[in-house]
Design a protein around this motif. Structure first.
Motif, short mmCIF file in Angstrom:
data_model
loop_
_atom_site.label_atom_id
_atom_site.label_comp_id
_atom_site.label_asym_id
_atom_site.label_seq_id
_atom_site.Cartn_x
_atom_site.Cartn_y
_atom_site.Cartn_z
N VAL A 1 -20.81 -11.77 -52.09
CA VAL A 1 -22.27 -11.69 -52.16
C VAL A 1 -22.64 -11.26 -53.57
O VAL A 1 -22.10 -10.29 -54.09
N ARG A 2 -23.54 -12.00 -54.18
CA ARG A 2 -24.02 -11.72 -55.53
C ARG A 2 -25.53 -11.65 -55.47
O ARG A 2 -26.17 -12.51 -54.90
N LEU A 3 -26.09 -10.59 -56.04
CA LEU A 3 -27.54 -10.50 -56.10
C LEU A 3 -27.98 -9.90 -57.41
O LEU A 3 -27.22 -9.23 -58.09
N LEU A 4 -29.20 -10.16 -57.77
CA LEU A 4 -29.82 -9.59 -58.96
C LEU A 4 -30.82 -8.53 -58.51
O LEU A 4 -31.50 -8.70 -57.50
N ALA A 5 -30.88 -7.46 -59.28
CA ALA A 5 -31.81 -6.38 -58.95
C ALA A 5 -32.05 -5.53 -60.19
O ALA A 5 -31.20 -5.44 -61.07
N PRO A 6 -33.22 -4.88 -60.25
CA PRO A 6 -33.44 -3.91 -61.32
C PRO A 6 -32.39 -2.81 -61.21
O PRO A 6 -32.02 -2.39 -60.11
N SER A 7 -31.88 -2.34 -62.35
CA SER A 7 -30.80 -1.35 -62.33
C SER A 7 -31.17 -0.11 -61.52
O SER A 7 -30.32 0.48 -60.86
N GLN A 8 -32.43 0.29 -61.54
CA GLN A 8 -32.83 1.49 -60.81
C GLN A 8 -32.80 1.30 -59.29
O GLN A 8 -32.88 2.27 -58.55
N ASP A 9 -32.64 0.07 -58.81
CA ASP A 9 -32.57 -0.21 -57.37
C ASP A 9 -31.15 -0.19 -56.82
O ASP A 9 -30.95 -0.20 -55.61
N VAL A 10 -30.14 -0.19 -57.68
CA VAL A 10 -28.75 -0.37 -57.25
C VAL A 10 -28.32 0.71 -56.26
O VAL A 10 -27.75 0.40 -55.21
N GLU A 11 -28.56 1.97 -56.55
CA GLU A 11 -28.09 3.03 -55.65
C GLU A 11 -28.74 2.92 -54.27
O GLU A 11 -28.08 3.10 -53.25
N ARG A 12 -30.04 2.61 -54.23
CA ARG A 12 -30.72 2.45 -52.93
C ARG A 12 -30.13 1.27 -52.17
O ARG A 12 -29.82 1.36 -50.98
N LEU A 13 -29.93 0.14 -52.86
CA LEU A 13 -29.34 -1.03 -52.21
C LEU A 13 -27.96 -0.72 -51.66
O LEU A 13 -27.66 -1.01 -50.51
N MET A 14 -27.12 -0.09 -52.50
CA MET A 14 -25.75 0.21 -52.06
C MET A 14 -25.72 1.17 -50.89
O MET A 14 -24.92 1.00 -49.97
N MET A 15 -26.59 2.15 -50.88
CA MET A 15 -26.63 3.12 -49.79
C MET A 15 -26.87 2.39 -48.46
O MET A 15 -26.24 2.71 -47.44
N HIS A 16 -27.73 1.41 -48.46
CA HIS A 16 -28.04 0.67 -47.22
C HIS A 16 -26.97 -0.38 -46.91
O HIS A 16 -26.63 -0.59 -45.75
N ILE A 17 -26.45 -1.05 -47.94
CA ILE A 17 -25.43 -2.07 -47.72
C ILE A 17 -24.19 -1.48 -47.07
O ILE A 17 -23.63 -2.05 -46.13
N VAL A 18 -23.74 -0.31 -47.55
CA VAL A 18 -22.52 0.28 -46.98
C VAL A 18 -22.74 0.79 -45.55
O VAL A 18 -21.76 1.05 -44.85
N HIS A 19 -23.99 0.90 -45.11
CA HIS A 19 -24.24 1.20 -43.70
C HIS A 19 -24.05 -0.05 -42.85
O HIS A 19 -23.68 0.04 -41.68
N ALA A 20 -24.30 -1.22 -43.45
CA ALA A 20 -24.11 -2.49 -42.74
C ALA A 20 -22.63 -2.86 -42.67
O ALA A 20 -22.17 -3.41 -41.67
N THR A 21 -21.89 -2.58 -43.74
CA THR A 21 -20.43 -2.77 -43.78
C THR A 21 -19.89 -1.87 -44.88
O THR A 21 -20.50 -1.74 -45.93
#
Length: 150
Positions: free
Chosen positions: A25-45
């Motif tokens: 999975v590859r996505l683009l995001a503002p750098s300040q969003d990465v930690e929030r995205l990762m926190m939720h992604i690792v809850h999914a897997t």
């Protein structure tokens, strides 16, 4: 299969590695969003690779270009916008459609974009067989040590 169709290589093994099917999975995001995205992604897997979890790759920041059209939350604009500080976030998830769908829905839910840029590819990736390489002179623990303590 039609002429010119590409088929996924079959999983295989070498002496030291297993090559397994996964989704990349590859996505683009503002750098300040990465930690929030990762926190939720690792809850999914949990993004497990061998003896590690939360595995992802974040690129250096670049500039994203786009122009809002009719229907865009920003409103229609005539000029192309350039947004600095956008990174690529890339990780692997199990070759399981339900897990992939959960990850994609999670990204959509917590991403700051109206139209998130997400790409999914089926790949073969390596997983070690856990051979004893405790004396391998090329491993970080036998050279300068972990980057974090250097």
């Amino acid at each position: 299969m039609g002429e010119g169709a590409v088929t996924m290589s079959k999983p295989f093994e070498t002496r030291a590695l297993r090559m397994e099917h996964v989704y990349c999975v590859r996505l683009l995001a503002p750098s300040q969003d990465v930690e929030r995205l990762m926190m939720h992604i690792v809850h999914a897997t949990p993004l497990i690779q061998g003896a590690y979890d939360s595995n992802a790759w974040v690129s250096a920041a670049g500039t994203e270009r786009y122009r809002p059209l009719e229907g865009a939350r920003a409103g229609t604009e005539s000029e192309v916008r350039q947004r600095p500080g956008v990174v690529e976030l890339r990780f692997e998830v199990p070759y399981d459609r339900q897990v992939l769908e959960a990850v994609l829905d999670t990204i959509y839910e917590v991403h700051s974009y109206q139209e998130p840029v997400i790409e999914v590819t089926e790949i073969l990736t390596s997983r070690t067989k856990g051979l004893d390489d405790s004396t391998n002179p090329n491993r970080w623990w036998n050279t300068t040590g972990d980057w974090k303590t250097a």
